[in-house]
Design an enzyme around this catalytic site. Sequence first.
Site, PDB file in Angstrom:
ATOM      1  N   GLY A  28       0.830  -1.207   0.000  1.00  0.00           N
ATOM      2  CA  GLY A  28       0.000   0.000   0.000  1.00  0.00           C
ATOM      3  C   GLY A  28       0.857   1.246   0.000  1.00  0.00           C
ATOM      4  CB  VAL A  35       3.969  -0.082   2.756  1.00  0.00           C
ATOM      5  CG1 VAL A  35       4.371  -1.220   3.692  1.00  0.00           C
ATOM      6  CG2 VAL A  35       3.917   1.236   3.518  1.00  0.00           C
ATOM      7  CG  ASP A 150      -1.578   9.894  12.686  1.00  0.00           C
ATOM      8  OD1 ASP A 150      -2.717  10.383  12.797  1.00  0.00           O
ATOM      9  OD2 ASP A 150      -1.097   9.554  11.595  1.00  0.00           O
TER      10      ASP A 150
END
Length: 391
Positions: A28, A35, A150
């Site tokens: 992805g 990645v 995050d």
Amino acid sequence: MFPLIGKTIIFDNFPDPSDTWEITETIGKGTYGKVFKVLNKKNGQKAAVKILDPIHDIDEEIEAEYNILKSLSDHPNVVRFYGIYFKKDKVNGDKLWLVLELCNGGSVTDLVKGFLKRGERMSEPLIAYILHEALMGLQHLHNNKTIHRDVKGNNILLTTEGGVKLVDFGVSAQLTSTWHRRNTSVGTPFWMAPEVIACEQQLDTTYDARCDTWSLGITAIELGDGDPPLADLHPMRALFKIPRNPPPQLRQPELWSAEFNDFISKCLTKDYEKRPTVSDLLQHKFITQIEGKDVMLQKQLMEFIGIHQCMGGTEKARHERIHTKKGNFNRSLISNLKDVDDLATLEVLDENAVSEQLEKCYSRDQIYIYVGDILIALNPFQSLGLYSTKK
């Protein structure tokens, strides 16, 4: 050519990945690069690699992630770090490879969307198990003076053995003995705590590790509803609403237990100084319900991951994060200026963009425009026939 360096790291000193790792599959796209799944040529080990590009503009996020992975990945709920490599490429540009544990069970966001796609919902004990594991990872970070900043479903990954791992430390912050709070507005808008958002407008505003508690509460809602609150809004408008709105809750709270609703309520306490820490939340009744059931729930999670993968998964929704310390938003959010009815929906919200929009409104005799919940009225210096003399 000068050696490529960050603030403290000479990246040229890292080995070339080609001798050890071979890319076998695309997984992805991350915030700073793609990645891939890789195979170790020497021992057959499978891993994931985050390839960071472009590399010539070394950014503090890359260095922060490297430092945190190097020092804090030795924990069952943090993705393991296998090493960093530097690949020189005169044609396509030099790149850094961060080689990480392969979490091939997908993210918890993917899993919950798979449930909802089948007309089901994740059980509360399973949600409690996932949140417990995430809390254990966060506790490890916080104990080592690190804020994730995050926390969201896409940054909590699963292994096919039922493991739950925190990933993506690109905007994480390390606290020091003299600096226990932060003042940088950073994160993914829908999950950002009110005090983090406030740092953009109020320079003297700070926050501490309890911003991760808020984000985990939003993630808990995501595990129940499939999406975070305000997900239907433009992310910049969400940033206006989060500090002003009451704390969010599940879409249909009556369908869930009092314990789950209370856990979310505690996480989403707007005054962060009254908000519980992750250590406090590990003692919450909703979380402690898994005591003695963790092995069973881990096995159940493995089964659901298998079912989800057999059904082909779900379409991934991407939510871009922002970082306002540099005075602008993530480049992927920037687009050409367009006419809007609400300035809060501008993808680049700065003084020039606002001034240009107001000038456009004035030139076309549009005297009203919103900024989030605020209505701006421009004086047209003429009668536009909008109002009659009748009472």
